[in-house]
Design a protein around this motif. Sequence first.
Motif, PDB file in Angstrom:
ATOM      1  N   ILE A   1      27.252  15.863  26.324  1.00  0.00           N
ATOM      2  CA  ILE A   1      28.691  15.991  26.081  1.00  0.00           C
ATOM      3  C   ILE A   1      28.903  17.001  24.956  1.00  0.00           C
ATOM      4  CG2 ILE A   1      30.767  14.815  25.247  1.00  0.00           C
ATOM      5  CD1 ILE A   1      30.085  13.994  28.045  1.00  0.00           C
ATOM      6  N   ARG A   2      29.798  17.950  25.174  1.00  0.00           N
ATOM      7  CA  ARG A   2      30.155  18.918  24.123  1.00  0.00           C
ATOM      8  C   ARG A   2      31.621  18.703  23.757  1.00  0.00           C
ATOM      9  NH1 ARG A   2      28.795  23.609  26.352  1.00  0.00           N
ATOM     10  NH2 ARG A   2      26.812  23.787  25.238  1.00  0.00           N
ATOM     11  N   TRP A   3      31.879  18.526  22.469  1.00  0.00           N
ATOM     12  CA  TRP A   3      33.233  18.200  22.012  1.00  0.00           C
ATOM     13  C   TRP A   3      33.678  19.168  20.923  1.00  0.00           C
ATOM     14  CZ3 TRP A   3      35.513  14.412  24.764  1.00  0.00           C
ATOM     15  CH2 TRP A   3      36.807  14.043  24.388  1.00  0.00           C
ATOM     16  N   LEU A   4      34.913  19.653  21.028  1.00  0.00           N
ATOM     17  CA  LEU A   4      35.487  20.542  20.023  1.00  0.00           C
ATOM     18  C   LEU A   4      36.333  19.737  19.052  1.00  0.00           C
ATOM     19  CD1 LEU A   4      36.674  23.485  22.325  1.00  0.00           C
ATOM     20  CD2 LEU A   4      34.480  23.228  21.141  1.00  0.00           C
ATOM     21  N   SER A   5      36.286  20.119  17.799  1.00  0.00           N
ATOM     22  CA  SER A   5      37.031  19.405  16.764  1.00  0.00           C
ATOM     23  C   SER A   5      37.786  20.405  15.896  1.00  0.00           C
ATOM     24  CB  SER A   5      36.071  18.576  15.899  1.00  0.00           C
ATOM     25  OG  SER A   5      36.727  18.061  14.756  1.00  0.00           O
ATOM     26  N   THR A   6      39.114  20.344  15.941  1.00  0.00           N
ATOM     27  CA  THR A   6      39.946  21.139  15.031  1.00  0.00           C
ATOM     28  C   THR A   6      40.649  20.170  14.083  1.00  0.00           C
ATOM     29  OG1 THR A   6      41.794  21.117  16.608  1.00  0.00           O
ATOM     30  CG2 THR A   6      40.277  22.977  16.716  1.00  0.00           C
ATOM     31  N   THR A   7      39.886  19.247  13.550  1.00  0.00           N
ATOM     32  CA  THR A   7      40.420  18.141  12.761  1.00  0.00           C
ATOM     33  C   THR A   7      40.308  18.421  11.267  1.00  0.00           C
ATOM     34  OG1 THR A   7      38.269  17.039  12.809  1.00  0.00           O
ATOM     35  CG2 THR A   7      39.809  16.515  14.575  1.00  0.00           C
ATOM     36  N   MET A   8      41.008  17.590  10.486  1.00  0.00           N
ATOM     37  CA  MET A   8      41.001  17.738   9.028  1.00  0.00           C
ATOM     38  C   MET A   8      41.020  16.370   8.359  1.00  0.00           C
ATOM     39  SD  MET A   8      43.725  20.888   8.530  1.00  0.00           S
ATOM     40  CE  MET A   8      44.915  20.219   9.693  1.00  0.00           C
ATOM     41  N   TYR A   9      40.548  16.339   7.132  1.00  0.00           N
ATOM     42  CA  TYR A   9      40.525  15.145   6.285  1.00  0.00           C
ATOM     43  C   TYR A   9      39.550  14.098   6.831  1.00  0.00           C
ATOM     44  CZ  TYR A   9      44.442  17.489   4.107  1.00  0.00           C
ATOM     45  OH  TYR A   9      45.224  18.414   3.485  1.00  0.00           O
ATOM     46  N   ILE A  10      39.981  12.866   7.145  1.00  0.00           N
ATOM     47  CA  ILE A  10      39.045  11.801   7.513  1.00  0.00           C
ATOM     48  C   ILE A  10      39.378  11.175   8.863  1.00  0.00           C
ATOM     49  CG2 ILE A  10      38.164   9.511   6.896  1.00  0.00           C
ATOM     50  CD1 ILE A  10      38.541  10.246   3.978  1.00  0.00           C
ATOM     51  N   PHE A  11      40.638  10.891   9.094  1.00  0.00           N
ATOM     52  CA  PHE A  11      41.090  10.130  10.258  1.00  0.00           C
ATOM     53  C   PHE A  11      40.511  10.669  11.570  1.00  0.00           C
ATOM     54  CE2 PHE A  11      45.155  10.006  13.040  1.00  0.00           C
ATOM     55  CZ  PHE A  11      44.642   9.008  13.835  1.00  0.00           C
ATOM     56  N   THR A  12      40.883  11.870  11.954  1.00  0.00           N
ATOM     57  CA  THR A  12      40.384  12.422  13.216  1.00  0.00           C
ATOM     58  C   THR A  12      38.950  12.957  13.121  1.00  0.00           C
ATOM     59  OG1 THR A  12      41.749  14.357  12.643  1.00  0.00           O
ATOM     60  CG2 THR A  12      42.582  12.875  14.352  1.00  0.00           C
ATOM     61  N   PRO A  13      38.510  13.528  11.980  1.00  0.00           N
ATOM     62  CA  PRO A  13      37.096  13.918  11.910  1.00  0.00           C
ATOM     63  C   PRO A  13      36.143  12.750  12.152  1.00  0.00           C
ATOM     64  CG  PRO A  13      38.298  15.013  10.166  1.00  0.00           C
ATOM     65  CD  PRO A  13      39.256  14.036  10.805  1.00  0.00           C
ATOM     66  N   HIS A  14      36.493  11.580  11.625  1.00  0.00           N
ATOM     67  CA  HIS A  14      35.616  10.422  11.821  1.00  0.00           C
ATOM     68  C   HIS A  14      35.496  10.061  13.296  1.00  0.00           C
ATOM     69  CE1 HIS A  14      33.568   6.681  11.161  1.00  0.00           C
ATOM     70  NE2 HIS A  14      34.575   5.965  11.634  1.00  0.00           N
ATOM     71  N   SER A  15      36.574  10.251  14.050  1.00  0.00           N
ATOM     72  CA  SER A  15      36.544   9.883  15.468  1.00  0.00           C
ATOM     73  C   SER A  15      35.538  10.716  16.246  1.00  0.00           C
ATOM     74  CB  SER A  15      37.942  10.044  16.083  1.00  0.00           C
ATOM     75  OG  SER A  15      38.305  11.410  16.204  1.00  0.00           O
ATOM     76  N   VAL A  16      35.386  11.994  15.882  1.00  0.00           N
ATOM     77  CA  VAL A  16      34.437  12.838  16.610  1.00  0.00           C
ATOM     78  C   VAL A  16      33.035  12.776  16.003  1.00  0.00           C
ATOM     79  CG1 VAL A  16      36.137  14.407  17.565  1.00  0.00           C
ATOM     80  CG2 VAL A  16      35.237  14.858  15.311  1.00  0.00           C
ATOM     81  N   SER A  17      32.938  12.469  14.717  1.00  0.00           N
ATOM     82  CA  SER A  17      31.600  12.321  14.139  1.00  0.00           C
ATOM     83  C   SER A  17      30.888  11.121  14.761  1.00  0.00           C
ATOM     84  CB  SER A  17      31.676  12.164  12.615  1.00  0.00           C
ATOM     85  OG  SER A  17      32.165  10.889  12.240  1.00  0.00           O
ATOM     86  N   ASN A  18      31.659  10.121  15.195  1.00  0.00           N
ATOM     87  CA  ASN A  18      31.053   8.999  15.919  1.00  0.00           C
ATOM     88  C   ASN A  18      30.405   9.475  17.213  1.00  0.00           C
ATOM     89  OD1 ASN A  18      31.844   7.048  14.039  1.00  0.00           O
ATOM     90  ND2 ASN A  18      33.810   6.700  15.042  1.00  0.00           N
ATOM     91  N   LEU A  19      31.056  10.433  17.886  1.00  0.00           N
ATOM     92  CA  LEU A  19      30.478  10.987  19.111  1.00  0.00           C
ATOM     93  C   LEU A  19      29.167  11.703  18.802  1.00  0.00           C
ATOM     94  CD1 LEU A  19      33.675  12.545  20.779  1.00  0.00           C
ATOM     95  CD2 LEU A  19      32.766  10.223  21.039  1.00  0.00           C
ATOM     96  N   ALA A  20      29.156  12.439  17.685  1.00  0.00           N
ATOM     97  CA  ALA A  20      27.937  13.150  17.296  1.00  0.00           C
ATOM     98  C   ALA A  20      26.803  12.172  17.004  1.00  0.00           C
ATOM     99  CB  ALA A  20      28.215  14.020  16.072  1.00  0.00           C
ATOM    100  N   GLU A  21      27.137  11.052  16.371  1.00  0.00           N
ATOM    101  CA  GLU A  21      26.112  10.051  16.078  1.00  0.00           C
ATOM    102  C   GLU A  21      25.533   9.460  17.356  1.00  0.00           C
ATOM    103  OE1 GLU A  21      24.849   8.905  12.950  1.00  0.00           O
ATOM    104  OE2 GLU A  21      25.727  10.846  12.480  1.00  0.00           O
ATOM    105  N   LEU A  22      26.304   9.513  18.444  1.00  0.00           N
ATOM    106  CA  LEU A  22      25.841   8.985  19.728  1.00  0.00           C
ATOM    107  C   LEU A  22      25.190  10.061  20.595  1.00  0.00           C
ATOM    108  CD1 LEU A  22      28.865   6.657  20.588  1.00  0.00           C
ATOM    109  CD2 LEU A  22      26.583   5.953  19.847  1.00  0.00           C
ATOM    110  N   GLY A  23      24.992  11.253  20.026  1.00  0.00           N
ATOM    111  CA  GLY A  23      24.246  12.281  20.736  1.00  0.00           C
ATOM    112  C   GLY A  23      25.052  13.435  21.274  1.00  0.00           C
ATOM    113  N   ALA A  24      26.382  13.393  21.157  1.00  0.00           N
ATOM    114  CA  ALA A  24      27.200  14.501  21.659  1.00  0.00           C
ATOM    115  C   ALA A  24      27.032  15.732  20.768  1.00  0.00           C
ATOM    116  CB  ALA A  24      28.671  14.093  21.713  1.00  0.00           C
ATOM    117  N   GLU A  25      27.240  16.893  21.354  1.00  0.00           N
ATOM    118  CA  GLU A  25      27.238  18.141  20.587  1.00  0.00           C
ATOM    119  C   GLU A  25      28.672  18.401  20.132  1.00  0.00           C
ATOM    120  OE1 GLU A  25      27.222  22.738  21.793  1.00  0.00           O
ATOM    121  OE2 GLU A  25      25.340  21.736  22.314  1.00  0.00           O
ATOM    122  N   VAL A  26      28.938  18.143  18.877  1.00  0.00           N
ATOM    123  CA  VAL A  26      30.281  18.306  18.325  1.00  0.00           C
ATOM    124  C   VAL A  26      30.347  19.626  17.562  1.00  0.00           C
ATOM    125  CG1 VAL A  26      31.991  17.402  16.711  1.00  0.00           C
ATOM    126  CG2 VAL A  26      30.717  15.831  18.184  1.00  0.00           C
TER     127      VAL A  26
END
Length: 257
Positions: free
Chosen positions: A52-77
Amino acid sequence: MAKDLRETRIEDLPGPKSKEELEEMKMPYEEYCRAAFDPGNEHTKPEPLKGIRWLSTTMYIFTPHSVSNLAELGAEVIKVEMPRMGDPMRHTSPFNEAYLYPLHDTRPMTGTGFGFLGANPSEFHISMDYHLDEIKDAFYRLVKMSDGLTECYRPGTFDKWKQSYLYLQELNPRFIYVWGGGFGYGPKVFGGSYDILGQAHAGLASITGMHDFMGGHCAKHSNWCIDWYSGTQITFGILAAIHWRETTGLGTMIEFS
C-alpha cells in the motif's frame, strides 16, 4: 477444588509453544523487552499493509498520526511537505506550544523537534509546492501510483487547487481520499482547530482543571490526547475503506472531524 493458579507452570499454559518461546517466557522482563524492541529487528515484524502506498499532506499531530499508523503496519507512506518550512510541527518542541496556538510569526524556521518525529515515524519525506500549476502534473502522477491521500486543509482548499476527491477519483478510481478537520461540515466548517479547542469543545478540559483551592478553573490535558485518539479513529476508517475497495474495486472519500 479449583487448582491454585500460583502452581501453574509456563509449560501448562494453553497454546502451542516452541522451545524458543518457552525460553522467552522464562526471561527476566527487562531482558525480554530489550530483545523484543531491538532496533535491529524492526524489519522482521509482520507488515500486513505492505504494497500500500499512501500520500500525506498533513500537519501537526491529528492527521499525521493517522497515516503513521499505516506506516507502522507496513505501508509506504510519503509525506509531501511544502518547501522551506514544511510541516509546522517540525519547528516545535515540548513546552513550545506558543508556536502552535496560533501559528506564530516568530516561530523557528529550521531544525526538527521531537513532536514532529513522534507524529511521523517510519515515513518517506519529499518537498513539493503541490498547489502550483507547474507542479500539479508531478502531484497527479503520484496520485495515479498511490492508494490514497490524507489531508487536513480547511474545506474547499483542495477543491480550489483541483486536488480534491472530485478531481483525483477521475485520475484513479480506486483512490481513497481522507479529509480530517476540526468541526466537520457544520456551522464551524471553515474554522481551524487544534487539540486544545477539541478538548474544550468536548468538555475534557472541564474535568482536568485545578482543584477548588487553586482557583477551580479548567485546564488543558498535558498531552495532545484528542489529536492522538482522533488520528487512530481515522486509521480504522482507512482500513475499512481498503477492505471495502477489495470488494467493490472502488475508492471512496472519508470525512472525519
